[in-house]
Design a protein around this motif. Structure first.
Motif, PDB file in Angstrom:
ATOM      1  N   THR A 101       0.839  -1.198   0.000  1.00 57.98           N
ATOM      2  CA  THR A 101       0.000   0.000   0.000  1.00 57.98           C
ATOM      3  C   THR A 101       0.871   1.244   0.000  1.00 57.98           C
ATOM      4  O   THR A 101       1.828   1.345   0.772  1.00 57.98           O
ATOM      5  CB  THR A 101      -0.910   0.025   1.240  1.00 57.98           C
ATOM      6  N   ALA A 123      -0.613   3.459 -11.054  1.00 55.99           N
ATOM      7  CA  ALA A 123      -1.492   2.331 -10.712  1.00 55.99           C
ATOM      8  C   ALA A 123      -1.636   1.374 -11.894  1.00 55.99           C
ATOM      9  O   ALA A 123      -1.690   0.155 -11.714  1.00 55.99           O
ATOM     10  CB  ALA A 123      -2.852   2.836 -10.263  1.00 55.99           C
ATOM     11  N   ASP A 130      -1.597  -1.025  -3.910  1.00 56.84           N
ATOM     12  CA  ASP A 130      -2.842  -0.359  -3.532  1.00 56.84           C
ATOM     13  C   ASP A 130      -2.476   1.080  -3.169  1.00 56.84           C
ATOM     14  O   ASP A 130      -1.562   1.303  -2.368  1.00 56.84           O
ATOM     15  CB  ASP A 130      -3.478  -1.046  -2.317  1.00 56.84           C
ATOM     16  N   ASP A 132      -3.637   4.630  -1.592  1.00 55.61           N
ATOM     17  CA  ASP A 132      -4.591   5.303  -0.707  1.00 55.61           C
ATOM     18  C   ASP A 132      -4.255   6.795  -0.748  1.00 55.61           C
ATOM     19  O   ASP A 132      -3.239   7.223  -0.205  1.00 55.61           O
ATOM     20  CB  ASP A 132      -4.444   4.741   0.706  1.00 55.61           C
TER      21      ASP A 132
END
Length: 150
Positions: A101, A123, A130, A132
């Motif tokens: 992440t 991405a 991941d 965020d």
């Protein structure tokens, strides 16, 4: 404990020597591929044969040939060495591809106009990551909030 680990590595190297000798058909070529002396290769094979209490190769002055036991051992040894290679490759590939992440904090307008297009490209290139993203114009404590990029 270090002696056992060292012994295990020696055993594995002896198996590697056996496989290379079996594949090349002679000690000289196998030793060259492994960057050891011909004598060292011979000692490795002798140690392995002593450990398994059986002759793995028929040796003559002109050629080497696997014994019946040597053929069986070769198949297992080749599979073991292949598994070791696969394990190393899995670790190597894991280090080559980012994963996990990524936490990003950006101001609202700047983030939407300039950072988001870059994040979308990132991405697409690294699907195992991941992302965020936190959009805020307020001050944030990067360490306390676990932010990677701001």
């Amino acid at each position: 404990m270090a002696d056992k680990n060292g012994l295990l590595l020696d055993n594995l190297f002896d198996v590697l020597v056996f496989v290379r000798v079996s594949e090349t058909g002679n000690f000289t070529s196998a030793a060259e591929k492994l960057q050891i002396s011909r004598s060292a290769a011979g000692k490795c094979l002798q140690r392995l044969e002593n450990r398994v209490s059986t002759r793995l190769l028929h040796r003559t002055t002109r050629r080497l040939r696997l014994t019946e036991e040597g053929e069986r051992f070769y198949l297992h040894a080749k599979r073991i060495l292949s598994e070791v290679d696969d394990a190393e490759n899995a670790l190597y590939e894991g280090r080559q591809k980012p994963s996990g992440t990524l936490r990003v904090a950006v101001p609202v307008v700047f983030g939407r106009n300039y950072v988001m297009p870059v994040i979308q490209q990132y991405a697409a290139q690294w699907p195992d990551v991941d992302i965020d993203v936190s959009f805020s114009d307020d001050y944030c404590d990067l360490v306390q909030e676990g932010i990677d990029v701001a």
